[in-house]
Scaffold this motif. Structure first.
Motif, PDB file in Angstrom:
ATOM      1  N   ALA A 136       0.831  -1.202   0.000  1.00  0.00           N
ATOM      2  CA  ALA A 136       0.000   0.000   0.000  1.00  0.00           C
ATOM      3  C   ALA A 136       0.864   1.249   0.000  1.00  0.00           C
ATOM      4  O   ALA A 136       0.615   2.195  -0.748  1.00  0.00           O
ATOM      5  CB  ALA A 136      -0.935  -0.008   1.205  1.00  0.00           C
ATOM      6  N   ASN A 137       1.897   1.261   0.852  1.00  0.00           N
ATOM      7  CA  ASN A 137       2.817   2.407   0.910  1.00  0.00           C
ATOM      8  C   ASN A 137       4.173   1.923   1.381  1.00  0.00           C
ATOM      9  O   ASN A 137       4.351   1.580   2.548  1.00  0.00           O
ATOM     10  CB  ASN A 137       2.288   3.500   1.848  1.00  0.00           C
ATOM     11  N   ASP A 168      -1.268   3.666  -1.967  1.00  0.00           N
ATOM     12  CA  ASP A 168      -2.645   3.746  -1.481  1.00  0.00           C
ATOM     13  C   ASP A 168      -3.613   4.222  -2.555  1.00  0.00           C
ATOM     14  O   ASP A 168      -4.670   4.786  -2.258  1.00  0.00           O
ATOM     15  CB  ASP A 168      -2.747   4.647  -0.239  1.00  0.00           C
ATOM     16  N   GLN A 169      -3.264   3.988  -3.811  1.00  0.00           N
ATOM     17  CA  GLN A 169      -4.120   4.382  -4.930  1.00  0.00           C
ATOM     18  C   GLN A 169      -4.742   3.134  -5.562  1.00  0.00           C
ATOM     19  O   GLN A 169      -4.030   2.290  -6.122  1.00  0.00           O
ATOM     20  CB  GLN A 169      -3.307   5.148  -5.977  1.00  0.00           C
ATOM     21  N   GLU A 209      -3.077  -0.037  -7.800  1.00  0.00           N
ATOM     22  CA  GLU A 209      -3.170  -1.411  -7.317  1.00  0.00           C
ATOM     23  C   GLU A 209      -3.791  -2.313  -8.379  1.00  0.00           C
ATOM     24  O   GLU A 209      -3.278  -3.410  -8.647  1.00  0.00           O
ATOM     25  CB  GLU A 209      -4.003  -1.453  -6.041  1.00  0.00           C
ATOM     26  N   THR A 264      -5.631  -1.953  -0.773  1.00  0.00           N
ATOM     27  CA  THR A 264      -6.197  -0.622  -0.573  1.00  0.00           C
ATOM     28  C   THR A 264      -7.631  -0.731  -0.081  1.00  0.00           C
ATOM     29  O   THR A 264      -8.154   0.203   0.529  1.00  0.00           O
ATOM     30  CB  THR A 264      -6.186   0.198  -1.873  1.00  0.00           C
ATOM     31  N   ARG A 289      -4.191  -5.470   6.376  1.00  0.00           N
ATOM     32  CA  ARG A 289      -5.536  -4.931   6.240  1.00  0.00           C
ATOM     33  C   ARG A 289      -6.546  -6.051   6.017  1.00  0.00           C
ATOM     34  O   ARG A 289      -6.302  -6.966   5.230  1.00  0.00           O
ATOM     35  CB  ARG A 289      -5.602  -3.913   5.097  1.00  0.00           C
ATOM     36  N   VAL A 293      -8.767   1.063   5.806  1.00  0.00           N
ATOM     37  CA  VAL A 293      -7.404   0.934   6.341  1.00  0.00           C
ATOM     38  C   VAL A 293      -7.508   0.431   7.772  1.00  0.00           C
ATOM     39  O   VAL A 293      -7.601   1.213   8.737  1.00  0.00           O
ATOM     40  CB  VAL A 293      -6.633   2.262   6.257  1.00  0.00           C
TER      41      VAL A 293
END
Length: 334
Positions: free
Chosen positions: A70-71, A102-103, A107, A127, A149, A193
């Motif tokens: 994600a990041n 996180d886009q 993804e 995400t 997540r 999240v």
């Protein structure tokens, strides 16, 4: 130059092509040591490079997995990736790492790209916005594991921290050190999240447990670019907090930056605990109390679960959620 083939290696080494193939696939059960040495020397001498694509088509495996983060800027993410890579290296697998920022659009693009490359499975820090695509993977019994997540309603193995307990440990430690005015600093609280939602929930439950009031003005969340102004507003309250829980590493660094710029003293002016045991926590002055995630163990577990899925020939068993215990590391920031 003419490309060296497996037949050239076999002829030069005085063995059959099947023997060279067995060597390349590390099937040494009935191979004499001198044969292995002769083939290895021949490969080095001729400069033979195996045709990875041809081998993957024959074995129906690219010996590659994909990891979509994600990041990647988070300490936790890099530690998890390192653990996954270690497991894959032991199994002679390769890893392709993609950063989604996180886009959801990135993804989705990366999932499509990795599947087009026929990777054997995926580990996702999802995400949460591409539920139909996740469900498609699961419906096809494509090997996939989620980490960090939780996506409600999807049946896939998921590895994550006991996030509520992480916040509870932090607040409990604050209270034991005499703090009652405790704020929380977090990135934007988004439903998809999981760590952000659960850590805020744990913070509130811990305050209730200690019979402390939940003050909405003490709950601060926002983008990294807005953190400095949000923290400043927190300190300008008529009755400001005396302690702050930073719910991840980036929030912690923004808080430390504010403290330094405004010449505040830890813990005299503000007590501090961060979730994620950042690498500089023990050398910062004063040492920073943190709640650590067992990131390497979580990464190893995710990789092991994925390889189990890859090896299963039939429909996999019921998916499970694996929660890992956080650990409070007491230092001098209280």
């Amino acid at each position: 130059m003419k490309k060296v083939t497996i037949a050239d290696v076999a002829k030069h080494a005085g063995v059959s092509k099947s023997t060279v193939s067995q060597y390349l696939n590390q099937r040494f059960d009935y191979m004499r040591e001198e044969t292995k040495i002769r083939i290895e020397e021949t490969i080095n001498e001729l400069g033979y490079k195996p045709n990875i694509l041809a081998r993957s088509l024959k074995q129906k495996s690219t010996t590659t997995i994909g990891v979509i983060v994600a990041n990647i800027l988070h300490v936790f993410s890099t530690q998890v990736i390192r653990a996954i890579e270690d497991v894959c290296n032991e199994k002679d697998f390769h890893v392709i790492i993609c950063n989604a920022d996180d886009q959801p659009e990135k993804e989705k693009k990366y999932i499509d790209m990795l599947r087009a490359k026929q990777v054997d499975g995926l580990i996702l820090f999802p995400t949460g916005k591409n539920v139909e695509q996740y469900q498609e993977l699961i419906s096809e019994n494509y090997p996939v594991v989620f980490i960090d997540r939780l996506i409600n309603g999807l049946q896939t193995d998921t590895v994550l921290l006991d996030n509520e307990k992480a916040s509870f440990l932090a607040v409990d430690s604050f209270v034991k050190h005499g703090y009652s005015k405790i704020a929380v600093l977090s990135p934007p609280i988004e439903p998809d999240v999981t760590p952000r939602v659960e850590r805020l929930s744990g913070y509130k439950k811990a305050l209730e447990h200690h019979q402390l009031s939940i003050r909405e003005e003490f709950i601060v969340s926002g983008k990294t670019t807005d953190m400095q102004s949000l923290i400043h507003h927190l300190f300008q309250l008529s009755d400001p907090p005396k302690a702050i829980l930073a719910t991840n590493d980036r929030s912690l660094m923004e808080l430390l930056s504010y403290v330094k710029k405004n010449k505040l003293s830890i813990p005299k002016d503000i007590g501090l605990i961060g979730i994620d045991d950042v690498s500089f926590a023990d050398i910062y002055n004063p040492g920073l109390t943190t709640v650590a995630q067992p990131a390497f163990e979580m990464g190893e577990k995710a990789a092991e679960l994925l390889f189990k899925r890859i090896q299963e020939k039939e429909e996999p068993n019921q998916a499970e959620i694996y929660r890992f215990e956080p650990t409070l590391i007491q230092r001098e920031s209280l």
